[in-house]
Design an enzyme around this catalytic site. Structure first.
Site, short mmCIF file in Angstrom:
data_model
loop_
_atom_site.label_atom_id
_atom_site.label_comp_id
_atom_site.label_asym_id
_atom_site.label_seq_id
_atom_site.Cartn_x
_atom_site.Cartn_y
_atom_site.Cartn_z
N ASP A 62 -55.88 16.89 73.58
CA ASP A 62 -55.20 18.11 74.42
C ASP A 62 -56.03 19.30 73.50
O ASP A 62 -55.70 19.67 72.33
CB ASP A 62 -53.83 18.17 73.99
N LYS A 84 -56.64 30.38 76.63
CA LYS A 84 -56.66 30.62 75.02
C LYS A 84 -58.02 30.95 74.75
O LYS A 84 -58.44 32.04 75.19
CB LYS A 84 -55.90 29.45 74.48
C1 LIG Z 1 -50.55 26.08 74.66
C2 LIG Z 1 -50.50 24.65 74.73
C3 LIG Z 1 -50.22 23.94 75.82
C4 LIG Z 1 -49.38 24.52 76.94
O1 LIG Z 1 -49.91 25.43 77.59
P1 LIG Z 1 -49.02 26.14 78.70
O2 LIG Z 1 -49.94 26.87 79.60
O3 LIG Z 1 -48.09 27.16 78.01
O4 LIG Z 1 -48.32 25.31 79.40
C5 LIG Z 1 -50.27 22.75 75.61
N1 LIG Z 1 -51.01 21.93 74.48
C6 LIG Z 1 -51.32 22.65 73.67
C7 LIG Z 1 -51.74 22.06 72.50
C8 LIG Z 1 -51.18 24.15 73.52
O5 LIG Z 1 -51.40 24.62 72.42
#
Ligand SMILES: *Cc1c(COP(=O)(O)O)cnc(C)c1O
Length: 422
Positions: A198, A227
């Protein structure tokens, strides 16, 4: 375009204007936030929001997909090229849904997943107790070594051998160091588990070649698009061809209905933007700025989890300053420095009022800030900490922050004029 909204809904228009002013008049240090380009903004505000496109290109359930098919294929192709992946699914509504889809593609309810515990930097959806992922699956959590703030891969391997999970999840939401996805891949293979990585936070650093890509070492790679990747709010899955059908089925019809076509369109735009030398330079500067910020904070006597950073984020352990994460984040907000409180490994305090503060540099770097400004921000943070109970001193920091903001403007489409001020 947005100013036209004033005629139709002045109340909401005014709130959007206030939020735009807040985003431009404060320093955004939340590592999961960024400023998108005008092109991304326009695509996500386009007529594609009107179209239902359940299914996939060439296999839709409703008619009228002459254009949506082309858009989704373009988004898929761009994502595959950017990440050097065999297959891309660009439909997940968010990173959380993308993770759920990755799990459902590979395993069944009741099977064991093993992910990083939330207080140690993992995400909710990696099997944390309040997440549905821990109710559907049997969740085993690994941690960082609290003494070093880093992964101890031997310990993770031991835990994997003991519990024999079906999926090992690598990746984090608050881990300031580079993650060795190759080792995670090997550990997973050795215990007969799938490896889901992830990269929600670090996707921009991966496509820029700053951190090693997990794609060759993972069955499925999950990411957000908003992000460090600097696209619209959304999620994405990349995988080997052998998992393509299962991944697609898990997203639709497994978890979702119609994809948000306006987001998917904006993802296509963002992928093209990320595939440029300018983006590589941006991502490199993100890391340089984080290192400069970390160095200066260390000079001011802040303790950093793991002692520094390899990526876009920093985790401060505030215990030696005798300030809680919450109190610090709220005081900083009053000084126009927007960050978030965060747990630290083995935090003695609860997640609602943890001992840490998380900072990141993606947004300030989009504004054009470099190492000198990162150091200035460290000085602001130090001033807030030193004057934590002195409201007038905090207000004074806020004025200095505003001055810095005026020198590093946000992208022009983030500025919405206040008619009372012109
Ligand atoms: C931000 C994040 C997510 C989730 O993303 P959302 O779009 O807020 O659902 C999943 N995994 C990690 C590691 C994250 O930092």
């Amino acid at each position: 375009m947005i100013t036209a909204l004033e005629q139709y809904d002045p109340q909401i228009y005014e709130l959007i204007r206030q939020e735009a002013a807040r985003q431009s008049g404060s320093i955004r240090l939340i590592p999961s936030e960024n400023y998108v380009s005008k092109a991304v903004m326009l695509a996500s505000g386009s007529c594609l929001t009107n179209k239902y496109a359940e299914g996939y290109p060439g296999k839709r359930y409703y008619q009228g997909q002459q254009v949506t098919d082309l858009i989704e294929k373009t988004a898929q192709q761009r994502a595959k090229k950017l990440f050097k992946a065999e297959h891309a699914n660009v439909q997940p509504y968010s990173g959380s849904v993308a993770n759920l889809a990755a799990y459902f593609a590979l395993i069944k309810p009741g099977d064991t997943i093993m992910g990083l515990s939330l207080p140690h930097g993992g995400h909710l959806t990696h099997g944390w107790k309040v997440s549905v992922t821990s109710q559907i699956f049997n969740s085993v959590q690994y941690t960082v070594n609290p003494a070093t703030g880093r992964f101890d891969y031997n310990r993770i391997e031991e835990l994997a051998k003991k519990h024999k999970p079906k999926i090992i999840i690598s990746g984090a939401t608050a881990y300031p160091r580079e993650i060795d996805f190759e080792i995670f891949g090997r550990i997973a293979r050795d215990v007969g588990a799938y490896h889901v990585s992830d990269i929600a936070h670090i996707a921009g650093l991966v496509v820029a070649g700053i951190h090693k890509s997990p794609v060759p070492y993972s069955d499925i790679v999950s990411t957000t698009t908003h992000k460090t990747l600097r696209g619209p709010r959304g999620g994405m899955l990349l995988c080997k061809a052998e998992h393509a059908k299962k991944v697609d089925k898990a997203v639709f019809p497994g978890l979702q209905g119609g994809p948000h076509m306006q987001t998917l369109t904006a993802i296509a735009v963002a992928m093209a933007e990320a595939d440029t030398p300018e983006f590589v330079a941006y991502a490199k500067q993100v890391v340089k700025n984080a290192k400069a910020l970390a160095e200066k904070l260390l000079e001011y006597g802040f303790n950093l989890v793991s002692g520094g950073t390899d990526n876009h984020l920093i985790l401060i352990d505030l215990q030696n300053k005798n300030i809680s994460g919450r109190k610090m984040a709220e005081a900083m907000d009053r000084a126009r420095l927007v960050a978030n409180r965060n747990t630290i490994p083995d935090d003695p305090n609860p997640p609602s009022n943890p001992s840490g503060l998380r900072l990141g540099t993606p947004a300030i770097t989009t504004r054009g800030m470099k190492e000198a400004q990162a150091e200035q921000i460290a000085a602001f943070i130090n001033k807030v900490a030193e004057n934590i109970d002195n409201e007038s001193a905090i207000e004074k920091v806020g004025k200095e922050v505003l001055l810095l903001c005026s020198q590093f403007t946000v992208p022009e489409h983030f500025i919405i004029p206040n008619k009372n001020s012109i």
